[in-house]
Design an enzyme around this catalytic site. Sequence first.
Site, short mmCIF file in Angstrom:
data_model
loop_
_atom_site.label_atom_id
_atom_site.label_comp_id
_atom_site.label_asym_id
_atom_site.label_seq_id
_atom_site.Cartn_x
_atom_site.Cartn_y
_atom_site.Cartn_z
N TRP A 181 0.86 -1.19 0.00
CA TRP A 181 0.00 0.00 0.00
C TRP A 181 0.88 1.23 0.00
CZ3 TRP A 181 -0.47 3.75 4.05
CH2 TRP A 181 -1.33 4.81 3.68
N GLU A 222 -3.00 -2.88 -2.76
CA GLU A 222 -4.13 -2.24 -2.07
C GLU A 222 -4.42 -0.85 -2.62
OE1 GLU A 222 -3.47 -1.48 2.14
OE2 GLU A 222 -5.61 -1.64 2.57
N ASP A 258 -9.60 -3.22 1.14
CA ASP A 258 -9.76 -2.76 2.52
C ASP A 258 -11.16 -2.18 2.64
OD1 ASP A 258 -9.77 -0.79 4.73
OD2 ASP A 258 -7.63 -1.21 4.91
N HIS A 285 -8.68 -6.63 3.82
CA HIS A 285 -8.34 -5.91 5.05
C HIS A 285 -9.67 -5.59 5.73
CE1 HIS A 285 -3.98 -4.21 4.64
NE2 HIS A 285 -4.03 -5.53 4.68
N ASP A 293 -12.12 6.61 6.22
CA ASP A 293 -11.27 5.46 6.55
C ASP A 293 -10.76 5.58 7.98
OD1 ASP A 293 -9.69 3.17 6.11
OD2 ASP A 293 -7.97 4.38 5.47
N ASP A 295 -10.70 3.51 10.44
CA ASP A 295 -10.09 2.33 11.04
C ASP A 295 -10.58 2.04 12.44
OD1 ASP A 295 -8.05 1.08 9.12
OD2 ASP A 295 -7.65 3.21 8.91
C1 RNT Z 1 -3.94 2.43 4.85
C2 RNT Z 1 -4.02 0.99 4.49
C3 RNT Z 1 -2.90 0.13 4.99
C4 RNT Z 1 -2.49 0.47 6.42
C5 RNT Z 1 -1.53 -0.51 7.05
C6 RNT Z 1 -0.92 0.04 8.28
O1 RNT Z 1 -5.04 3.14 4.50
O2 RNT Z 1 -5.23 0.46 4.90
O3 RNT Z 1 -3.23 -1.19 4.83
O4 RNT Z 1 -3.60 0.59 7.25
O5 RNT Z 1 -0.61 -0.94 6.15
ZN ZN Z 2 -5.51 -1.66 4.72
#
Ligand code: RNT
Ligand code: ZN
Length: 417
Positions: A181, A222, A258, A285, A293, A295
């Site tokens: 990524w 990604e 993701d 992901h 995003d 997370d």
């Molecule tokens: C970032 C991506 C990536 C990261 C990790 C830490 O938007 O999702 O995968 O979250 O590599």
């Molecule tokens: Zn990711």
Amino acid sequence: MYDVKEGYQAAKEFYAQYGIDVDEAVRIADSTPISMHCWQGDDVGGFEVSEDKSLTGGIQTTGNYPGKARTADELRQDIEMALKFIPGEMKINLHASYQEADTPVDRDAIGPEHFKNWAVEKGLGLDFNPTYFSHPKSDKGTLSCADEETRQFWIRHGIACRRIGQYFADRTGKKCVINHWTPDGDKEFPVDTIGPRLRLKDSYDQIFKATEDVKDVIDGIESKVFGIGLESYTVGSHEFCMGYVMKANKDHIIMTLDTGHYHPTEVVSAKLASIYTFSDNVLLHVSRPVRWDSDHVVSYDEETKAIMEELVRMNKLDKTYIATDFFDASINRIAAWAIGLRNTRKAILAALLQPNDKMKQLEAAGDVSARLAYKEEFKAAPVALVWDYYCEQKGAGKGLEWLAEVQKYEKEVLSRR
Ligand code: RNT
Ligand code: ZN
């Protein structure tokens, strides 16, 4: 008194009405590997340079909950704690920035010797990620950078990571899944939108060409819709990554999806079948975007369940590399892992505990009313009774038993950090 075994028996009878083999569902859910990301434990900090751990690349952890892992040993201790409560086949997912060299080496010089053998000794599989962010040379782009010297630095990093991946595969006896990524993008819409993409393509080509001897590594590419500070343009867009993977036409080069990397109304569950029409594997992901995003910790929500339902119904569960990717710094980080990983596996189990063949038959016969009736009926099916029994069997604690232990660990260990 709630008897877990009795609950399980009742659930088995419930599912038997629809011809569902609960033991088989549990067996499959248990043996499906999930790759647990190490970076929840320290807010994506890594161990390269203690003075400056600023996270760049348009991703962000928010919150300042006490007790985060400050060293590799603390992180390992925390991962071990979390793993106690996460049943089933697990892998550990490392980032290159988690190197443990006595004197940190730069990203283009990392090798297997800069990583410890802890996961191997634990019998866990290992996955890996090049870290194309949080580095002085990543400010103006990495694999797509117009500055040739900088771009070559990141190509060397990608090459080094694929070699480390092969080493991990040799040591663990399991394929190493690498995720590429790059955050490369622009705050404003650029005038030259194709140049960076041609360079990114060429960089991936160079990385793969230079490491053709690497055989046991799977490479996820990604994509992303945008990052913070890079709102207008992402070099590795969905179309770019999909195009790269399809054109490469190599078994080891696959798409990474993701769940937080799309527009808020777009869902990964709706993309999987199209990708599987043309590809044999996908890297997932699993995360939770809240308006962006963000997370957040994986939830046992409609979309997570829908993704797993798709994989089960397409018969692609064993073709999909499932990895988690979230980083919440506002709660106990071990609780974050336990909740997110347990939810991921619970969603797999729930998808398996459905009359999928029956629903396919009804659909094929055009009985759309019965199809909807079945789908709706199973939304309230007794998954929790099966889940509790399974967790207890695996020593992962039924219900919320894990929470008291995590709270105790917080008091005795985390709060002293
Ligand atoms: C970032 C991506 C990536 C990261 C990790 C830490 O938007 O999702 O995968 O979250 O590599
Ligand atoms: Zn990711």
